[in-house]
Design a protein around this motif. Sequence first.
Motif, short mmCIF file in Angstrom:
data_model
loop_
_atom_site.label_atom_id
_atom_site.label_comp_id
_atom_site.label_asym_id
_atom_site.label_seq_id
_atom_site.Cartn_x
_atom_site.Cartn_y
_atom_site.Cartn_z
N LEU A 76 -16.24 43.02 31.37
CA LEU A 76 -16.90 44.13 31.57
C LEU A 76 -16.16 45.37 31.14
O LEU A 76 -14.95 45.70 31.83
N ILE A 77 -16.69 46.12 30.08
CA ILE A 77 -16.01 47.33 29.78
C ILE A 77 -16.93 48.58 30.13
O ILE A 77 -17.83 48.74 29.57
N SER A 78 -16.49 49.31 31.08
CA SER A 78 -17.47 50.41 31.57
C SER A 78 -16.83 51.77 30.95
O SER A 78 -15.69 51.93 31.09
N PHE A 79 -17.60 52.38 30.30
CA PHE A 79 -17.23 53.71 29.65
C PHE A 79 -17.62 54.64 30.53
O PHE A 79 -18.43 54.74 31.66
N PRO A 80 -17.19 55.96 30.45
CA PRO A 80 -17.45 56.99 31.51
C PRO A 80 -18.87 57.36 31.51
O PRO A 80 -19.55 57.30 30.48
N LYS A 81 -19.48 57.44 32.75
CA LYS A 81 -20.84 57.63 33.01
C LYS A 81 -21.40 59.00 32.55
O LYS A 81 -22.54 59.19 32.23
N SER A 82 -20.52 60.09 32.53
CA SER A 82 -20.67 61.37 32.03
C SER A 82 -21.10 61.32 30.50
O SER A 82 -21.59 62.50 30.04
N PHE A 83 -20.75 60.36 29.79
CA PHE A 83 -21.09 60.35 28.43
C PHE A 83 -22.16 59.77 27.99
O PHE A 83 -22.66 58.69 28.79
N ASP A 84 -22.85 60.23 27.15
CA ASP A 84 -24.15 59.73 26.48
C ASP A 84 -23.72 58.21 25.72
O ASP A 84 -23.19 58.50 24.88
N PRO A 85 -24.35 57.08 26.25
CA PRO A 85 -23.62 56.03 25.50
C PRO A 85 -24.27 55.90 23.96
O PRO A 85 -23.67 55.10 23.18
N THR A 86 -25.20 56.47 23.79
CA THR A 86 -25.68 56.41 22.37
C THR A 86 -24.94 57.15 21.45
O THR A 86 -24.91 56.81 20.28
N LYS A 87 -24.24 58.01 21.92
CA LYS A 87 -23.30 58.82 21.05
C LYS A 87 -21.94 58.00 20.98
O LYS A 87 -20.93 58.52 20.09
#
Length: 148
Positions: A76-87
């Motif tokens: 599982l790779i979790s990106f920062p939640k404050s970032f918009d995942p579509t961008k």
Amino acid sequence: MKVNWGTGIVIAFALFMTFILYFVFKVQSDSQYDHEMVTEEYYKKELGFQQQLDKSQHATDLKEKLIVTPQDGGVLISFPKSFDPTKIKGKVSFYRPSNQKLDFEKTLSLSDSNLLIPKTDLVGGLWDITVDWEYEGVGYLNKESVNL
């Protein structure tokens, strides 16, 4: 013909050198032993090293860090939640140090801040995972080692 000890030593050395040369030629010519470089186009990769350092520094400076977690279902790779995942754009590279044939890449296309790489794509053992991603024109680079 009588063989004295000097002739015996010369014959022993000749046989030993023949034995060693046989194994050297066998290893060099047998396709079973893989003698490829660890990475293709090594010198081209070296030229972009400063860009990688800058991206790694950007990733380190983030308040919310990217997290790579091995799980039962895969990685599982979790990106920062404050970032918009579509961008978020980029790629995830999976590098297997013991076998180059198992290496692969996935292009990032996110609708959620988490990306799950299924265990069916991964063989057990050590994997070096490199996440090269970009958000709003700023590049980030995260490197993790995971043992499955």
